[in-house]
Design an enzyme around this catalytic site. Structure first.
Site, PDB file in Angstrom:
ATOM      1  N   ASN A  69       6.889  26.254 -47.872  1.00 49.38           N
ATOM      2  CA  ASN A  69       7.919  25.240 -47.662  1.00 49.38           C
ATOM      3  C   ASN A  69       7.572  24.356 -46.495  1.00 49.38           C
ATOM      4  O   ASN A  69       6.896  24.767 -45.552  1.00 49.38           O
ATOM      5  CB  ASN A  69       9.289  25.891 -47.451  1.00 49.38           C
ATOM      6  CG  ASN A  69       9.529  26.232 -45.993  1.00 49.38           C
ATOM      7  OD1 ASN A  69       9.891  25.351 -45.201  1.00 49.38           O
ATOM      8  ND2 ASN A  69       9.307  27.471 -45.618  1.00 49.38           N
ATOM      9  N   SER A  70       8.034  23.134 -46.619  1.00 46.91           N
ATOM     10  CA  SER A  70       7.895  22.180 -45.530  1.00 46.91           C
ATOM     11  C   SER A  70       9.196  21.384 -45.441  1.00 46.91           C
ATOM     12  O   SER A  70       9.247  20.201 -45.727  1.00 46.91           O
ATOM     13  CB  SER A  70       6.715  21.251 -45.805  1.00 46.91           C
ATOM     14  OG  SER A  70       6.693  20.213 -44.858  1.00 46.91           O
ATOM     15  N   LEU A  73      12.995  21.405 -40.801  1.00 52.64           N
ATOM     16  CA  LEU A  73      14.172  21.654 -39.961  1.00 52.64           C
ATOM     17  C   LEU A  73      15.221  20.548 -40.029  1.00 52.64           C
ATOM     18  O   LEU A  73      15.870  20.216 -39.039  1.00 52.64           O
ATOM     19  CB  LEU A  73      13.747  21.905 -38.507  1.00 52.64           C
ATOM     20  CG  LEU A  73      12.929  23.189 -38.310  1.00 52.64           C
ATOM     21  CD1 LEU A  73      12.349  23.254 -36.912  1.00 52.64           C
ATOM     22  CD2 LEU A  73      13.774  24.424 -38.583  1.00 52.64           C
ATOM     23  N   CYS A 130       8.403  27.445 -35.807  1.00 52.66           N
ATOM     24  CA  CYS A 130       8.412  26.737 -37.085  1.00 52.66           C
ATOM     25  C   CYS A 130       7.115  25.959 -37.238  1.00 52.66           C
ATOM     26  O   CYS A 130       6.786  25.130 -36.394  1.00 52.66           O
ATOM     27  CB  CYS A 130       9.600  25.791 -37.195  1.00 52.66           C
ATOM     28  SG  CYS A 130       9.564  24.922 -38.775  1.00 52.66           S
ATOM     29  N   ILE A 191       8.703  38.060 -38.589  1.00 53.92           N
ATOM     30  CA  ILE A 191       7.948  36.885 -38.185  1.00 53.92           C
ATOM     31  C   ILE A 191       8.490  35.631 -38.879  1.00 53.92           C
ATOM     32  O   ILE A 191       9.183  35.719 -39.886  1.00 53.92           O
ATOM     33  CB  ILE A 191       6.436  37.031 -38.550  1.00 53.92           C
ATOM     34  CG1 ILE A 191       6.271  37.305 -40.043  1.00 53.92           C
ATOM     35  CG2 ILE A 191       5.792  38.089 -37.711  1.00 53.92           C
ATOM     36  CD1 ILE A 191       4.815  37.386 -40.516  1.00 53.92           C
ATOM     37  N   GLY A 244       9.204  38.681 -46.523  1.00 49.66           N
ATOM     38  CA  GLY A 244       8.978  39.123 -47.897  1.00 49.66           C
ATOM     39  C   GLY A 244       9.788  40.311 -48.366  1.00 49.66           C
ATOM     40  O   GLY A 244       9.453  40.938 -49.362  1.00 49.66           O
ATOM     41  N   GLY A 265      15.284  36.556 -46.789  1.00 50.57           N
ATOM     42  CA  GLY A 265      15.407  35.129 -47.057  1.00 50.57           C
ATOM     43  C   GLY A 265      15.009  34.697 -48.444  1.00 50.57           C
ATOM     44  O   GLY A 265      15.851  34.513 -49.328  1.00 50.57           O
ATOM     45  N   THR A 266      13.701  34.585 -48.672  1.00 50.73           N
ATOM     46  CA  THR A 266      13.211  33.931 -49.880  1.00 50.73           C
ATOM     47  C   THR A 266      13.759  34.551 -51.167  1.00 50.73           C
ATOM     48  O   THR A 266      14.060  33.842 -52.124  1.00 50.73           O
ATOM     49  CB  THR A 266      11.666  33.946 -49.881  1.00 50.73           C
ATOM     50  OG1 THR A 266      11.225  33.297 -48.680  1.00 50.73           O
ATOM     51  CG2 THR A 266      11.094  33.209 -51.066  1.00 50.73           C
TER      52      THR A 266
END
Lengths: 308, 270
Positions: A69-70, A73, A130, A191, A244, A265-266
């Site tokens: 992802n990019s 923020l 980030c 992390i 993960g 998260g993901t």
């Protein structure tokens, strides 16, 4: 089994599962899909002093067992966050962690100071890791002195519990962790994403608008477990592990590597209710592996093996 | 709904059953799924469908049959997720979120109506025509479809059966006009100084439609596609640049939430 987690400065999680920053918006987005109150906490998207526009799309790209992802923020700034998002968060009956970001030490200080006056914010997560912004962000996370300076500035203006989110994109993340702990960090979260890149073959250009991105998802897990392990055995403060996680077994792996709690998260993008399912399954998974409590599991693997 | 919590109306992901699968073009499959929930959708909305990939796949509805509680999902096999979807058979289950997003606004009565579709962007236009053809009285309807070759002009026959004028264009000239939908669109706008257009297709096609409609006085709605993450507005991945201030501190709006349908005036398309 009691799943509660006691953290520094009186921060108490009802269970060790916290929604990871950047994957759970500012709270309301997922609230109709998942019982937010059931979570140990939520970490909202990164908040800067002023609005940040974020990076040009495309902002996500799938990789085998991972997600690049990019986002950059994108956020409305701390004032808008306080005005528009805290009212919803007031209705949430779990811990709210504000992830804070800045281009300069002063910007981090400013956001921490503004949030110090907000009783709804239970803790801060200082994001110095980030990979998706040009200045600030990860640059603070790559240098122990700069990391110290950011945490020191934040500590001066807040008595809330503070964790610093460290980057895997440095040779020795534990050096950064030790540095922020020396500057007054109460916890370390680890992390953040691993910097990566993909090429869109058809378009003949980088797949992400921001060119490089941060890799999350299960591909990251072994890297994350190792870094949690390395950090946990070197710092004397609680480590919040992430990277993960998809199951209660994955949570246990992080606990045994030394984490007191985890962020997820993901996987939420695929399965919005997975965090709640993990919370439900965690006691039986702990028992299956012979643990009578979370505390027993935390760091269980730290003693094993020969630390090189 | 599941697990009502206080005043919140809880939604969640849920399973739907594939009742029919048909190959409609090379690498293109239409799955008819049974789901009264999805069949409450507006044309232009989408389902976010679980696949073995790391993300769900946003798929807009090709048909919405409220009476029978069924919708159509047309999938083009382009990667691991869509290939898996294309291999689903009748009786298989899909896990979905939705219907999601903001669909097309209904056409305005009394205004000529053009539906412009390219490739795998064609399906939501069929759902739109099906929904409003008999409920909104417009003086004229034209459907303009484009694809790389005749075999990929999906749903052209379906549109034909609705008794509307269908014009086609193919990149290789194997059907209809040789070239893109653009010449038919321009021609139609020349005849109809006022009117309304709904378009969905590859970004290059939408950008072209965006440009040629710049000085047209009609209303143009564009249904966009963008790489998407959560589908429900949390991750801010699927954004598009817009004129009006968007959400979360920028000129970007979310395709999954404020879109996928936008009025052309809202967009900044370069």
């Amino acid at each position: 089994m009691n799943l509660g987690v006691n953290l520094p400065r009186g921060l108490v999680l009802k269970n060790p599962i916290v929604a990871a920053s950047g994957t759970f918006g500012f709270g309301p987005e997922y609230s109709s899909y998942v019982d937010v109150d059931a979570l140990g906490g939520i970490a909202v998207k990164g908040i800067s002093p002023d609005p940040w526009p974020g990076n040009p799309p495309p902002r996500v790209w799938e990789t085998p067992a991972g997600l690049l992802n990019s986002i950059g923020l994108q956020n409305p700034g701390v004032d808008a966050f306080i005005q528009e998002d805290i009212p919803f968060l007031n209705s949430v009956k779990t811990v709210v962690i504000a992830n804070i970001i800045g281009h300069t030490v002063d910007e981090y200080r400013h956001v921490a100071q503004r949030l110090q006056r907000e009783p709804r914010i239970d803790a801060l997560e200082v994001n110095i890791s980030c990979p998706n912004i040009k200045e600030g962000g990860m640059s603070f996370g790559s240098d122990p002195d700069q990391a110290f300076a950011v945490m020191h500035a934040v500590r001066e203006v807040t008595d809330k519990p503070v964790m610093v989110k460290v980057s895997p994109n440095v040779a020795e993340p534990w050096v950064i962790a030790q540095s922020v702990v020396a500057a007054g960090a109460d916890m370390v979260s680890a992390i953040n994403t691993v910097i990566g890149m993909a090429i869109d073959l058809k378009a003949r250009r980088p797949a992400l608008g921001g060119v490089t991105g941060g890799l999350s998802g299960p591909a990251l897990k072994p890297i994350a477990v190792r870094m949690v392990y390395e950090i946990a055995r070197r710092v004397g403060v609680p480590v919040i592990g992430m990277g993960g996680i998809q199951s209660a077994e994955d949570v246990l792996e992080f606990l045994m590597a030394g984490a007191k709690a985890v962020m997820v998260g993901t996987i939420t993008f695929q399965h919005p209710t997975r965090m709640v399912e993990i919370i439900r399954e965690l006691p039986s998974v702990l028992q299956r592996y012979g643990f009578a409590s979370l505390d027993e599991a935390t760091g269980a693997a730290l003693a094993g093996g020969v630390a090189l | 709904m599941n697990g009502g919590k206080g005043m919140h109306c809880m939604k969640r992901d849920y399973d739907v059953v594939v009742v029919q699968r048909r190959v409609i073009a090379p690498q293109h499959v239409e799955l008819i799924v049974e789901s009264p929930d999805l069949a409450s959708a507006q044309p232009g909305q989408f389902a976010h469908v679980l696949t073995p990939g790391m993300l769900r796949r946003p798929i807009s509805f090709s048909r919405i049959d409220r009476a029978h509680g069924q919708v159509g999902l047309i999938v083009q096999s382009v990667g691991i997720g869509t290939e898996w979807l294309c291999n689903r058979q009748a009786g298989d289950r899909l896990n979905v979120l939705g219907p999601l997003g903001r669909g097309f606004s209904p056409p305005e009565a009394g205004q000529p109506w053009a539906l412009v579709g390219g490739g795998v962007g064609i399906p939501p236009l069929y759902a739109a025509l099906q929904a409003w053809q008999n409920t909104v009285h417009v003086p004229q309807v034209v459907v303009i479809l484009g694809a790389r070759a005749a075999a990929y002009l999906i749903m052209a026959d379906d549109f034909g059966r609705l008794g509307v004028e269908v014009r086609t264009a193919t990149d290789d000239g194997s059907a209809g006009q040789h070239g893109t939908v653009l010449s038919a669109v321009t021609e139609w706008m020349g005849v109809h100084r006022e009117g309304q257009m709904m378009a969905c297709g590859p970004t290059a096609m939408l950008q072209a439609v965006y440009q040629v409609t710049a000085n047209w006085s009609g209303r143009t709605q564009l249904a966009l596609e963008q790489r998407m993450g959560c589908g429900i507005g949390a991750c801010l991945a699927c954004v598009v640049a817009t004129r009006s201030p968007g959400t979360h501190g920028s000129q970007y709006q979310r395709v999954c939430t404020e879109g996928p349908v936008f009025d052309r005036e809202e967009l900044v398309f370069s």
